[in-house]
Design a protein around this motif. Structure first.
Motif, mmCIF file in Angstrom:
data_model
loop_
_atom_site.group_PDB
_atom_site.id
_atom_site.type_symbol
_atom_site.label_atom_id
_atom_site.label_comp_id
_atom_site.label_asym_id
_atom_site.label_seq_id
_atom_site.Cartn_x
_atom_site.Cartn_y
_atom_site.Cartn_z
ATOM 1 N N TYR A 280 2.070 8.121 -15.906
ATOM 2 C CA TYR A 280 2.022 9.562 -15.673
ATOM 3 C C TYR A 280 2.095 9.851 -14.179
ATOM 4 C CZ TYR A 280 1.080 11.132 -20.419
ATOM 5 O OH TYR A 280 1.204 11.438 -21.745
ATOM 6 N N ALA A 281 2.725 10.968 -13.834
ATOM 7 C CA ALA A 281 2.748 11.446 -12.449
ATOM 8 C C ALA A 281 1.651 12.489 -12.290
ATOM 9 C CB ALA A 281 4.102 12.048 -12.110
ATOM 10 N N LEU A 282 0.884 12.379 -11.208
ATOM 11 C CA LEU A 282 -0.164 13.342 -10.909
ATOM 12 C C LEU A 282 0.424 14.464 -10.052
ATOM 13 C CD1 LEU A 282 -3.283 13.756 -11.220
ATOM 14 C CD2 LEU A 282 -3.509 12.681 -8.986
ATOM 15 N N LEU A 283 0.242 15.698 -10.470
ATOM 16 C CA LEU A 283 0.842 16.852 -9.793
ATOM 17 C C LEU A 283 -0.234 17.676 -9.097
ATOM 18 C CD1 LEU A 283 3.237 18.004 -12.669
ATOM 19 C CD2 LEU A 283 3.742 16.441 -10.777
ATOM 20 N N LYS B 59 -8.181 -1.881 -19.733
ATOM 21 C CA LYS B 59 -8.627 -1.211 -18.514
ATOM 22 C C LYS B 59 -9.598 -0.089 -18.888
ATOM 23 C CE LYS B 59 -5.376 -3.491 -16.195
ATOM 24 N NZ LYS B 59 -5.695 -4.592 -15.256
ATOM 25 N N GLN B 60 -10.464 0.244 -17.958
ATOM 26 C CA GLN B 60 -11.361 1.373 -18.196
ATOM 27 C C GLN B 60 -10.560 2.674 -18.151
ATOM 28 O OE1 GLN B 60 -14.764 1.290 -15.639
ATOM 29 N NE2 GLN B 60 -15.810 2.944 -16.687
ATOM 30 N N GLY B 61 -10.961 3.655 -18.976
ATOM 31 C CA GLY B 61 -10.258 4.930 -19.032
ATOM 32 C C GLY B 61 -10.461 5.773 -17.786
ATOM 33 N N ALA B 62 -9.906 6.982 -17.807
ATOM 34 C CA ALA B 62 -9.834 7.843 -16.626
ATOM 35 C C ALA B 62 -11.156 8.564 -16.353
ATOM 36 C CB ALA B 62 -8.722 8.874 -16.816
ATOM 37 N N THR B 63 -11.432 8.814 -15.059
ATOM 38 C CA THR B 63 -12.648 9.514 -14.634
ATOM 39 C C THR B 63 -12.387 11.018 -14.626
ATOM 40 O OG1 THR B 63 -11.954 9.174 -12.345
ATOM 41 C CG2 THR B 63 -13.562 7.630 -13.223
ATOM 42 N N ILE B 64 -12.424 11.609 -15.809
ATOM 43 C CA ILE B 64 -12.128 13.045 -15.939
ATOM 44 C C ILE B 64 -13.424 13.815 -15.730
ATOM 45 C CG2 ILE B 64 -11.025 14.803 -17.386
ATOM 46 C CD1 ILE B 64 -9.597 12.520 -18.825
ATOM 47 N N VAL B 65 -13.896 13.798 -14.498
ATOM 48 C CA VAL B 65 -15.140 14.460 -14.097
ATOM 49 C C VAL B 65 -14.922 15.093 -12.723
ATOM 50 C CG1 VAL B 65 -16.690 12.976 -15.434
ATOM 51 C CG2 VAL B 65 -15.998 12.248 -13.154
ATOM 52 N N LEU C 291 -9.936 12.217 -9.794
ATOM 53 C CA LEU C 291 -9.422 12.294 -11.158
ATOM 54 C C LEU C 291 -8.605 11.047 -11.507
ATOM 55 C CD1 LEU C 291 -8.927 13.972 -13.752
ATOM 56 C CD2 LEU C 291 -6.975 15.008 -12.572
ATOM 57 N N ASN C 292 -7.866 10.542 -10.527
ATOM 58 C CA ASN C 292 -7.024 9.371 -10.754
ATOM 59 C C ASN C 292 -7.605 8.133 -10.061
ATOM 60 O OD1 ASN C 292 -4.731 8.060 -11.828
ATOM 61 N ND2 ASN C 292 -3.670 8.225 -9.868
ATOM 62 N N TYR C 293 -8.921 8.023 -10.045
ATOM 63 C CA TYR C 293 -9.604 6.915 -9.374
ATOM 64 C C TYR C 293 -9.081 5.579 -9.904
ATOM 65 C CZ TYR C 293 -13.476 4.076 -7.605
ATOM 66 O OH TYR C 293 -14.234 3.118 -6.964
ATOM 67 N N GLN C 294 -8.640 4.732 -8.988
ATOM 68 C CA GLN C 294 -8.085 3.410 -9.304
ATOM 69 C C GLN C 294 -6.901 3.502 -10.276
ATOM 70 O OE1 GLN C 294 -11.478 1.082 -10.611
ATOM 71 N NE2 GLN C 294 -12.071 0.620 -8.506
ATOM 72 N N ASN C 295 -6.179 4.632 -10.242
ATOM 73 C CA ASN C 295 -5.004 4.862 -11.093
ATOM 74 C C ASN C 295 -5.313 4.775 -12.586
ATOM 75 O OD1 ASN C 295 -3.251 5.186 -8.864
ATOM 76 N ND2 ASN C 295 -3.065 2.962 -8.667
ATOM 77 N N LYS C 296 -6.564 5.070 -12.958
ATOM 78 C CA LYS C 296 -6.945 4.953 -14.371
ATOM 79 C C LYS C 296 -6.331 6.041 -15.233
ATOM 80 C CE LYS C 296 -11.397 2.787 -13.316
ATOM 81 N NZ LYS C 296 -12.862 2.999 -13.301
ATOM 82 N N LEU C 297 -5.947 7.175 -14.610
ATOM 83 C CA LEU C 297 -5.293 8.238 -15.371
ATOM 84 C C LEU C 297 -3.790 8.002 -15.458
ATOM 85 C CD1 LEU C 297 -5.259 10.948 -16.828
ATOM 86 C CD2 LEU C 297 -5.282 12.085 -14.585
ATOM 87 N N THR C 298 -3.148 7.787 -14.326
ATOM 88 C CA THR C 298 -1.686 7.659 -14.317
ATOM 89 C C THR C 298 -1.208 6.354 -14.948
ATOM 90 O OG1 THR C 298 -1.791 6.794 -12.047
ATOM 91 C CG2 THR C 298 -1.387 9.158 -12.306
ATOM 92 N N SER C 299 -2.100 5.379 -15.152
ATOM 93 C CA SER C 299 -1.690 4.120 -15.786
ATOM 94 C C SER C 299 -1.598 4.245 -17.308
ATOM 95 C CB SER C 299 -2.666 2.999 -15.417
ATOM 96 O OG SER C 299 -3.965 3.290 -15.904
#
Length: 400
Positions: free
Chosen positions: A227-230, A142-148, A271-279
């Motif tokens: 991961y849970a997004l807070l 999967k593509q990584g997270a959009t940390i922008v 930040l969590n676009y398409q769940n790329k961070l929390t996945s």
């Protein structure tokens, strides 16, 4: 647009059997959006491409690599296609007006083939002999997270305490960002160390290894398989008011400076676009990453879990333990539990064999070859088999 113009010209201006010459971007050789052009699929007309004139090696010419095609209305697309490869250096001061006779160009007659792998196609001067089934790992990467925007999350460390760190927006992120990046900078303030993560981007990736990742403030905490997004209120409820204040400032700046395209999405959604961070899976043991774009396909193995980095502070270099390594959207990532499987994947993804085959399907722009995305996984990379001597040998090469 170039493909649409060609189809429209064929439809409106040519009688059956009529011929047209059209200058095109060389992306028609490999870009996915030109698959229908290469395979002759147009809704209102039939056509054949009689010849391709490849101008990639003529310098200077246009801002992007170019070609020209000679197309005839009627018939069905047939391969191979005759091609003329033109090469040479034009005088820079007269390259737009120099006559063909005095240009000093060379002309090489070649044959162009349609090569296919998975659902993708490309033009190439060599027929494809590789098997064309998708890799077992296609859906695992999967593509990584959009940390922008980066200045809202990437940080410089000013000082470190037992539970808190004094941080500010990364100067590097500000300098490398868009013009408005300076307006997104968050000034020096404390955050809880529990929300400091390493972030690996393509800038740090080299074959089989990586340089020290950047440090970021991320409002996440590990769960069993993700991961849970807070949000800021959830952070405050956990007694982590300093990180809550950081995120409240990030929310304010995002609301003020985000563009029209993002106006329906808050900072957490982006930040969590398409769940790329929390996945990101904190229960896995290894992450295998490869570059989303670039001249060469590059991959490495990244251990999951806490990692120590050396950071520069006002009082000198300090060792800082970060909670995990998060993968940026400039990379693709898959989670595996076996180091042997991870090393095997790194060996295959870094191989010159795969790099050479994928290049047929890479688009080229002003600065050379670019996007890989999932094209490497269209090739039949098999699932790692610990009983296969070849797989074990590849894993050992990757480890070495």
């Amino acid at each position: 647009m170039s493909a649409l113009f060609l189809a429209r010209a064929l439809d409106m201006y040519l009688k059956e059997g009529g011929v047209v010459g059209f200058v095109m971007p060389r992306s028609i050789f490999s870009a996915d959006q030109h698959h229908n052009l290469r395979t002759g699929q147009a809704s209102r007309i039939n056509y054949t491409i009689v010849e391709v004139i490849d101008l990639e090696n003529v310098k200077p010419l246009f801002y992007v690599p170019a070609c020209a095609i000679i197309a005839k209305k009627g018939g069905r697309m047939q391969y191979p296609i005759p091609a003329t490869v033109v090469s040479g250096m034009l005088p820079k001061d007269r390259h737009k007006i120099v006559g063909l006779r005095e240009a000093g160009l060379s002309f090489d007659q070649r044959t162009l083939y349609l090569v296919s792998v998975g659902e993708r196609s490309a033009w190439d001067y060599t027929p494809l002999t590789t098997k064309t089934s998708r890799s077992h790992y296609y859906d695992k990467f999967k593509q990584g997270a959009t940390i922008v925007p980066r200045p809202l999350f990437f940080i410089d460390i000013i000082d470190i305490g037992e539970e808190l760190a004094i941080v500010r927006s990364s100067r590097r992120a500000i300098e490398r960002g868009e013009a408005k990046a300076r307006q997104l900078a968050i000034s020096q303030r404390p955050v809880e160390k529990a929300y400091l993560y390493a972030v690996l981007t393509s800038n740090e990736l080299v074959p089989f290894c990586y340089l020290q990742p950047s440090v970021a403030v991320l409002p996440i905490e590990p769960q069993r398989r993700g991961y849970a997004l807070l949000r800021s209120d959830a952070l405050r409820n956990r007694g982590h008011g300093y990180t809550a204040q950081w995120m409240e400032e990030a929310e304010r700046l995002w609301e003020e400076y985000r563009g029209e395209k993002k106006e329906r999405m808050d900072i957490y959604g982006w930040l969590n676009y398409q769940n790329k961070l929390t996945s990101h899976d904190p229960s896995a043991k290894y992450r295998v990453v490869y570059s989303r774009s670039g001249t060469y396909l590059t991959a490495a193995v990244v251990p999951v879990g806490p990692r120590s980095v050396t950071v520069k502070t006002q009082t000198g270099d300090v060792e800082l333990e970060l909670r995990d390594t998060i993968i940026d959207n400039t990379l693709y990532v898959a989670h595996v539990d076996s180091l042997e499987e991870a090393d095997y994947l790194a060996a295959v993804l870094n191989s010159s064999v795969l790099d050479r085959e994928v290049k047929r399907f890479q688009t080229k722009g002003e600065f050379g070859a670019r996007d890989f995305h999932k094209k490497p996984l269209e090739f039949p990379i098999p699932k790692y088999n610990s009983e296969s001597n070849i797989h074990k040998q590849l894993a050992e090469f990757g480890k070495t």
